[in-house]
Each structure stands twice: as structure tokens, then as C-alpha cells.
Design an enzyme around this catalytic site. Sequence first.
Site, PDB file in Angstrom:
ATOM      1  N   GLU A 443       0.919  -1.088   0.278  1.00  0.00           N
ATOM      2  CA  GLU A 443      -0.206  -0.335   0.328  1.00  0.00           C
ATOM      3  C   GLU A 443       0.957   1.450  -0.121  1.00  0.00           C
ATOM      4  O   GLU A 443       0.724   2.041   1.060  1.00  0.00           O
ATOM      5  CB  GLU A 443      -1.241  -0.383   1.143  1.00  0.00           C
TER       6      GLU A 443
HETATM    7  C1  LIG Z   1       2.006  -9.427  -0.532  1.00  0.00           C
HETATM    8  C2  LIG Z   1       2.023  -8.783  -0.664  1.00  0.00           C
HETATM    9  C3  LIG Z   1       0.857  -8.204  -1.069  1.00  0.00           C
HETATM   10  C4  LIG Z   1       1.067  -7.088  -2.134  1.00  0.00           C
HETATM   11  N1  LIG Z   1      -0.683  -6.957  -2.402  1.00  0.00           N
HETATM   12  C5  LIG Z   1      -0.665  -5.614  -3.931  1.00  0.00           C
HETATM   13  C6  LIG Z   1      -2.191  -5.800  -4.224  1.00  0.00           C
HETATM   14  O1  LIG Z   1      -2.877  -6.364  -3.700  1.00  0.00           O
HETATM   15  N2  LIG Z   1      -2.227  -4.796  -5.305  1.00  0.00           N
HETATM   16  C7  LIG Z   1      -1.072  -4.002  -6.304  1.00  0.00           C
HETATM   17  O2  LIG Z   1      -0.507  -3.354  -6.858  1.00  0.00           O
HETATM   18  N3  LIG Z   1       0.552  -4.799  -5.263  1.00  0.00           N
HETATM   19  C8  LIG Z   1      -0.252  -5.429  -4.439  1.00  0.00           C
HETATM   20  N4  LIG Z   1       1.442  -5.058  -3.607  1.00  0.00           N
HETATM   21  C9  LIG Z   1       3.052  -4.649  -3.971  1.00  0.00           C
HETATM   22  C10 LIG Z   1       2.904  -3.656  -2.765  1.00  0.00           C
HETATM   23  O3  LIG Z   1       2.532  -2.125  -2.974  1.00  0.00           O
HETATM   24  C11 LIG Z   1       4.354  -3.017  -3.198  1.00  0.00           C
HETATM   25  O4  LIG Z   1       5.663  -3.617  -3.499  1.00  0.00           O
HETATM   26  C12 LIG Z   1       5.245  -1.697  -3.307  1.00  0.00           C
HETATM   27  O5  LIG Z   1       4.382  -0.258  -2.929  1.00  0.00           O
HETATM   28  C13 LIG Z   1       6.682  -1.375  -3.450  1.00  0.00           C
HETATM   29  O6  LIG Z   1       6.907  -1.014  -4.651  1.00  0.00           O
HETATM   30  P1  LIG Z   1       7.468  -2.075  -4.949  1.00  0.00           P
HETATM   31  O7  LIG Z   1       8.145  -4.047  -4.722  1.00  0.00           O
HETATM   32  O8  LIG Z   1       8.447  -1.989  -6.803  1.00  0.00           O
HETATM   33  O9  LIG Z   1       9.119  -1.750  -4.500  1.00  0.00           O
HETATM   34  P2  LIG Z   1       9.807  -0.130  -5.212  1.00  0.00           P
HETATM   35  O10 LIG Z   1       8.798   0.583  -5.871  1.00  0.00           O
HETATM   36  O11 LIG Z   1      10.891  -1.049  -6.020  1.00  0.00           O
HETATM   37  O12 LIG Z   1      10.557   0.116  -4.064  1.00  0.00           O
HETATM   38  C14 LIG Z   1      11.620  -0.167  -3.247  1.00  0.00           C
HETATM   39  C15 LIG Z   1      12.802   0.641  -2.658  1.00  0.00           C
HETATM   40  O13 LIG Z   1      12.917   1.668  -2.763  1.00  0.00           O
HETATM   41  C16 LIG Z   1      11.666   2.583  -1.867  1.00  0.00           C
HETATM   42  N5  LIG Z   1      11.696   3.979  -2.711  1.00  0.00           N
HETATM   43  C17 LIG Z   1      11.134   3.795  -4.444  1.00  0.00           C
HETATM   44  N6  LIG Z   1      10.812   4.896  -4.273  1.00  0.00           N
HETATM   45  C18 LIG Z   1      10.743   6.108  -2.864  1.00  0.00           C
HETATM   46  C19 LIG Z   1      11.493   7.375  -3.364  1.00  0.00           C
HETATM   47  N7  LIG Z   1      10.414   8.334  -4.209  1.00  0.00           N
HETATM   48  N8  LIG Z   1      11.368   8.151  -2.316  1.00  0.00           N
HETATM   49  C20 LIG Z   1      12.213   7.397  -0.922  1.00  0.00           C
HETATM   50  N9  LIG Z   1      12.190   5.619  -1.340  1.00  0.00           N
HETATM   51  C21 LIG Z   1      11.736   5.004  -2.552  1.00  0.00           C
HETATM   52  C22 LIG Z   1      10.990   2.191  -1.301  1.00  0.00           C
HETATM   53  O14 LIG Z   1      10.071   2.836  -0.364  1.00  0.00           O
HETATM   54  C23 LIG Z   1      11.825   0.052  -0.830  1.00  0.00           C
HETATM   55  O15 LIG Z   1      12.152   0.635   0.097  1.00  0.00           O
HETATM   56  C24 LIG Z   1       1.567  -6.666  -2.865  1.00  0.00           C
HETATM   57  C25 LIG Z   1       3.211  -6.763  -1.702  1.00  0.00           C
HETATM   58  C26 LIG Z   1       3.713  -7.949  -1.777  1.00  0.00           C
HETATM   59  C27 LIG Z   1       4.825  -7.908  -1.164  1.00  0.00           C
END
Ligand SMILES: Cc1cc2nc3c(=O)[nH]c(=O)nc-3n(C[C@H](O)[C@H](O)[C@H](O)COP(=O)(O)OP(=O)(O)OC[C@H]3O[C@@H](n4cnc5c(N)ncnc54)[C@H](O)[C@@H]3O)c2cc1C
Length: 598
Positions: A443
Site C-alpha cells: 500500500e
Molecule cells: C504480500 C504482498 C501483497 C501485495 N498486494 C498488492 C496488491 O494487492 N495489489 C498491488 O497492486 N500491489 C500489491 N503489492 C505490491 C506492493 O504494494 C509493492 O510491493 C509496494 O508498493 C512497493 O513497490 P515495489 O515492491 O516495487 O518496491 P519499489 O517501488 O521498487 O521500492 C523499493 C524501495 O525503494 C524505495 N523508494 C521507491 N521510490 C522512492 C522514493 N521516491 N523516495 C524514497 N524511497 C523510494 C521504497 O520505499 C522501497 O524501500 C503487494 C506486495 C506484497 C509483497
Amino acid sequence: MPAYTPPLRDMQFVLHEVLHAVDALKACPAHADADIETLNAVLEEGGKFAAEVAFPLNISGDHEGCTLDKATHEVQAPSGFKAAYQQYVAGGWPALSCDPEYGGQGLPFVVNQCFYEMLNSANQAWTMYPGLSHGAYECLHAHGTPEQKKTYLAKLVSGEWTGTMCLTEPHCGTDLGLLRSKAEPQADGSYKITGQKIFISAGEHDLTENILHLVLARLPDAPAGSKGISLFLVPKYHVQADGSLGARNPIFCSGLEHKMGIHGNATAQLMLDGATGTLVGQPNKGLQAMFVMMNAARLGVGNQSLGLTEVAYQNALAYAKDRLQMRSLSGAKAKDKPADPIIVHPDVRKMLLTAKAYAEGGRALMSYCALLLDQEINHPDEKVRKDSAELLALLTPIAKAFVSDNAWTATVMCQQVFGGHGYIKEWGMEQYVRDARINMIYEGTNTVQSLDLLGRKVLGNNGASLKKFGKLVAALVEQEGVNEKMAEFINPLAYLGEQMNKFTTEIGFKGMQNPDEVGAAAVDYLRVAGHLVFAYFFARMASVALKQIATGSQDPFYTAKLQTARFYFAKLLPETAMLMRTARAGGASLMDTEAALA
Ligand SMILES: Cc1cc2nc3c(=O)[nH]c(=O)nc-3n(C[C@H](O)[C@H](O)[C@H](O)COP(=O)(O)OP(=O)(O)OC[C@H]3O[C@@H](n4cnc5c(N)ncnc54)[C@H](O)[C@@H]3O)c2cc1C
């Protein structure tokens, strides 16, 4: 084996004695007949469902997990999940706070929020199946076409179908502007959607016969970035004119994630191979529509975290009273036993009280947010609706990130109370830690929440929303400032309120010169803001408790509340001094580090 008792007394305290929820609700025509007895009765029944139906499946669901049949792409949830869901539907629980026009019971959101806290304590993984449907319901209710509402809303309200939220793709999570899924317009007004989504919670399962996916994708002529994203409703099975299910839509589960926690919830990879969808909201304005679901989900994550904090605390408390190790430093307390129970040791008490304070502060905040939502949607006065919406927008990233960070601390501390027995599976404590971890990530990570708070909600409107909350703090300080017994709560609250204004202005100035300064301070800032909010609610709770004690109440609940508030102000709130100091240390020690991070 863990146990769970719904915290009905504390819920009633927050709702009726602190927030005066019924008075606030009665001002809304939709809830004009709200009364304390009905609210309490619903929560009592809801507590029974959580404790007796959802809770017994928590450990077995974690052990068993979900299974994907690769040939059919069908997913089976853990044993017992489907039967529990059917019981949930039969009991009318999905409809609790939904619009009566679509078969809902029209009860306030704040009731649903308390019910969901109990479900989350009982079984977070199971609760995510109906929980996401609720967000999908809110999104369609706000942005669906009359046709979409007619076809789908009643099915979400009854719980016959569930909903999902499909944003994330392999290369894009936080930065949705990068998303690639495509939507091709068709002659009949529908769209063919192609792409891959990952990490979709409750993305495929056998609990219901149909699943409604809310999918973000790009139209052919869409501008690049987040301004070119549209939202589509893509049902697993097509729905025919008479409401019956038609052909299978090509949106298939191609894999399930193997993950750290919430094993009972299917986290699905979804392939869309020309799946038919209909547009929700305006073209290229999909994120705006999806934000309804995302905001609901962010509050939902705060509530998941509150649930885990509460259940971990209850079990750690029981264990600490029972486990005998060593003698108290100030002399034996249980002289008839070979050693004292570990609850005599100051640090064990600190861990327990930290979890208790985080649960009780979190409950006050989450209930307040839900009440704001009730007012935003239903209050007849436009100004109240607007003010409620503004405050809720400010508090949402705090509810999501502060409460989930606290839940991580609390579940780890409660695990620690069990010593080595917390690390092994038998006592169920390690599951709470594993389940709590995701709440800080999905989220929008907690970092992203902090940027939303500081960048958009505070600096983005020159601190106007923060000032609104500041006015609530000032009014409490004004009202209670003359009461000597409240000084131990009101003085630090007033001090932190003043500090917060200076702190915000400082970061704002630094940020104008170098935007990285905002990024460097944001996470610390959100925790300070979270403590300001908790301090405000603990002061209000302490005030109620003091008044009850002064009028002769012998109910130990009020003494307990007062002691918890004292612990919070003495041991947890001072974290703000350190946080402000590290934030003020600025961004240079992070950004001028090419050699360190080479
Ligand atoms: C079990 C599980 C359930 C989920 N359920 C859903 C779902 O139902 N629907 C859905 O659409 N998604 C879902 N997700 C996805 C989830 O919302 C994302 O994993 C999350 O938003 C982070 O995106 P990412 O994993 O691509 O990390 P990234 O976006 O690649 O981020 C990696 C790191 O970089 C940091 N970062 C990125 N941009 C910035 C910035 N501008 N400034 C500072 N730091 C930054 C982040 O905080 C993080 O620490 C789920 C994930 C999991 C693991």
C-alpha cells in the site's frame, strides 16, 4: 497455542467515552438512529465471529498456505477458509457499512473498522479476502458508471464476489507512472487489456465464484507517466445481461508468491491476455479513481497492524504472568514458587506496556479516522464534510505507517517476552512478527507514506491541514491546562505541538533550497507527527479516566488506562527529541556519500 479475546471494553471506551461517536453520528441523517446499544451488540457478535470462526484458522492457514493448480490456473485457499467465508457471508458481515441501495446495512464505517480490527487480530491473511472487496466496493461506489454499479455492487455488498486491486507490475511498484499494461478500445465500448500484474493480494482463490479485478492500464493515446493511467473493471467471469456468469475472461493466475508471512492469503501473479474490461472513471484519470481504494486500503493496513499489536500483546501478557524465571531484583514476589513470573522484571513490563500503549493509541486513532470518514460522507454541513476529509487525508499516512511501524516493534517485543519460545512456531508468536512485516511495505511503503505526509499533505498546502490538527491540540490544552492532575499529559503535548510548528517550518525552508532535505527528514517527521497524534489521544483518554476516578469509579479499567498513558508519556513520547535531532542533522550525511556507497 495463542488465544484471543476481543477487546470490547476498550473499543467501547474509545467510541463512547472518548470520541462520543454516537453524538457525532446522530448529526448525520444516514445515522440519525445510531445508538450505543446497537453498536455494542454488533461488535459483540462481530467479536464472536472473529474469535470463534476466523481465529482457529490462523495457524493452520499459515502452515498450509495456498495452492495453485497450474493446469487450470485455479487457486485453493487453506482448508477451512472457504467455509469461514461462507459463514461470514451468511451472517451478512460484508454488508455492514455498505449503502442500503445496494443491499448494505448502512451502519457507520466506525463499526466496520472495529469489527475489522478483531478480524485482523484473529487472522490477517483470511481477512484480506473480504477486506480488499470493501475497497473495491468503495471505489466502484464513488466512480463506477450506473451500469457497473447495477451489475457489480450488490455482489460485492453481499460478499458473493470479492474484489482485488491490480496496480503492481514486475518493473513498477512505487512508481506507477512506469506501468505498461495496455487497454485497447473495442467497438462495443469495452477494452481488451493485456499485461502482467504481480503481488496481487487475493488475486485468485476458491472462496467465491467470481472475482472483480480493478486493473490499472494505459490507453493507446495515453500521455506518458502517471497522467496516462486509466482504471478498468475486469471480472474473472463475464457477467451476462440476466446477472448469471458467462465465459471465463482471460485473466489468469500464473504463479503464487512464496513469502515471509500472510501465507493464507494468495499473492498472485496475474496474466491478462486480452481480458475484457470496462472503464471506471475518466480516461487517463485512473489513479484518481484508484485512490479511493488505495486510501481505504491504507487505513485497512493501519487496522491490520492494530489487530496484530493487540493479539500479540494479549498473548505476551498471559505468558509473562505464567513463566517463572529468576527472582525480582527488589526481592522475591512469588515466595511459594521456585522463581518469580517474568512480569516482575522491569524490562519485560516495558515490552508489554509498549505493545499495550501502541494498541490503545492505535485504536483511538483508527476509530477517529473511521468517524471522520463517516462525517466526510454523511454529514449534512458542507464545511464539516470538507474539514473531515482534510483531516482524514492528513491522518491516513500516519495511520498506515506509524501504526504499522509500531506493530512491528510491538510484535517483536511480544515475541521477545517469550524468549526462545517466541522464536519457535509452537506458541504462534513468530507468525505475528512475520505477518506484521508486510504492513510496512505494501500500500505504498512507509517511506512513501512519509513523503506523502510531509511533501503533499503538510508542505504542499503550507501546513493548513496540520494547523487544523494543531487547533484540536490547542483546544485540549486550553480546556485541560487549568487541571493540575492533567499537567503531566498536557504540558508535554503542548510542548510537542509548539516544537512541531518550528520543526515543520525549518524543514520547509531547507526543502525549498534542496528538495532532498525533505526526503531526508520525512521518515523521522512522520514518527514525530504520529507521536503528536498519539499524545493528543492519550491525553484525552487520561482526562476521561481521571474524571471517572474523581467521581468514585472503582473500575480498574480507568486506573489501567491512566497508568498506560503515564507509561506512554514517560517512555515512548521522548523518542520525538531524538527523531527531531536526526531530522535536523539534514541530508548531507546521506547524500554526500559517494565513496561510502561506491
Ligand atoms: C504480500 C504482498 C501483497 C501485495 N498486494 C498488492 C496488491 O494487492 N495489489 C498491488 O497492486 N500491489 C500489491 N503489492 C505490491 C506492493 O504494494 C509493492 O510491493 C509496494 O508498493 C512497493 O513497490 P515495489 O515492491 O516495487 O518496491 P519499489 O517501488 O521498487 O521500492 C523499493 C524501495 O525503494 C524505495 N523508494 C521507491 N521510490 C522512492 C522514493 N521516491 N523516495 C524514497 N524511497 C523510494 C521504497 O520505499 C522501497 O524501500 C503487494 C506486495 C506484497 C509483497
